[in-house]
Design a protein around this motif. Structure first.
Motif, PDB file in Angstrom:
ATOM      1  N   GLU A  84       0.813  -1.218   0.000  1.00  0.00           N
ATOM      2  CA  GLU A  84       0.000   0.000   0.000  1.00  0.00           C
ATOM      3  C   GLU A  84       0.844   1.264   0.000  1.00  0.00           C
ATOM      4  O   GLU A  84       0.552   2.222  -0.721  1.00  0.00           O
TER       5      GLU A  84
ATOM      6  N   LEU B  52       2.265   3.905  -9.512  1.00  0.00           N
ATOM      7  CA  LEU B  52       1.321   4.546 -10.443  1.00  0.00           C
ATOM      8  C   LEU B  52       1.942   5.774 -11.094  1.00  0.00           C
ATOM      9  O   LEU B  52       1.728   6.032 -12.283  1.00  0.00           O
ATOM     10  N   ASP B  53       2.735   6.526 -10.332  1.00  0.00           N
ATOM     11  CA  ASP B  53       3.410   7.701 -10.885  1.00  0.00           C
ATOM     12  C   ASP B  53       4.475   7.325 -11.913  1.00  0.00           C
ATOM     13  O   ASP B  53       4.786   8.110 -12.806  1.00  0.00           O
TER      14      ASP B  53
ATOM     15  N   ALA C 238       1.421   4.358  -4.808  1.00  0.00           N
ATOM     16  CA  ALA C 238       1.382   5.680  -5.453  1.00  0.00           C
ATOM     17  C   ALA C 238       2.636   5.903  -6.298  1.00  0.00           C
ATOM     18  O   ALA C 238       2.558   6.432  -7.413  1.00  0.00           O
TER      19      ALA C 238
END
Length: 177
Positions: free
Chosen positions: A53, A60-61, A57
């Motif tokens: 988790e 994804l970036d 991010a």
């Protein structure tokens, strides 16, 4: 862990899969399941990955950089936890095989017949090829379909046999192993 389903497409070239796998690994992720294919010079794939988790991010970036780096367009969609669970889907599994003279509308008619019976298509592979001895083009397809609980296989078979006669194709429907 967060689960994502990635879709990837790009012009075929060496290193596309390894570059995507490296991006998953660099962010502590696990490559769980995939279907990859090459069609008409294009590479396409769908991949299920699990990511910690706290690193999702960053992963994804990093995806837009794959387009700039190797020409691979990747989109990520979060998977629903109930869809990410391992195990066989509910329902009766069948393998559909079709072979006949190629003509327009074949996939539409077969899939509409399956839809009318509530069937779900888990996978579909189709191709066209030259018929022996200059007999035109043949269309060949194999699908794994799943019937919902309570749907009788004989009703699905009847619906498919009706269109098989109309399309003038050989159509087999067998239980999955």
């Amino acid at each position: 862990m967060l689960t994502y389903v990635l879709t990837a497409i790009g012009d075929d070239r060496p290193g596309l899969v390894s570059t995507l796998a490296a991006a998953v690994d660099d962010h502590g992720g696990s490559w769980v399941d995939s279907q990859l294919a090459l069609l008409a010079g294009k590479f396409a794939g769908i991949v299920r990955v699990d990511l910690p988790e706290e690193r999702a991010a960053g992963f994804l970036d990093a995806l837009p950089g794959l387009a700039a780096g190797v020409g691979l367009q990747v989109e990520a969609a979060p998977a629903h936890p109930e869809d990410a669970a391992d195990g066989a889907p509910a329902g009766t599994g069948l393998v559909l095989s079709l072979l006949g003279q190629d003509r327009t509308g074949m996939v539409r008619e077969v899939t509409e017949a399956l839809h009318s019976q509530g069937a779900t298509i888990d996978s579909l592979r189709s191709l066209t090829r030259e018929a022996p001895e200059g007999g035109g083009m043949l269309f060949e397809a194999e699908a794994v379909v799943r019937l919902p609980e309570g749907v009788d296989e004989s009703e699905v078979r009847e619906a498919l046999e009706a269109i098989a006669a109309e399309l003038m194709v050989d159509l087999d429907l067998d239980a999955t192993a």
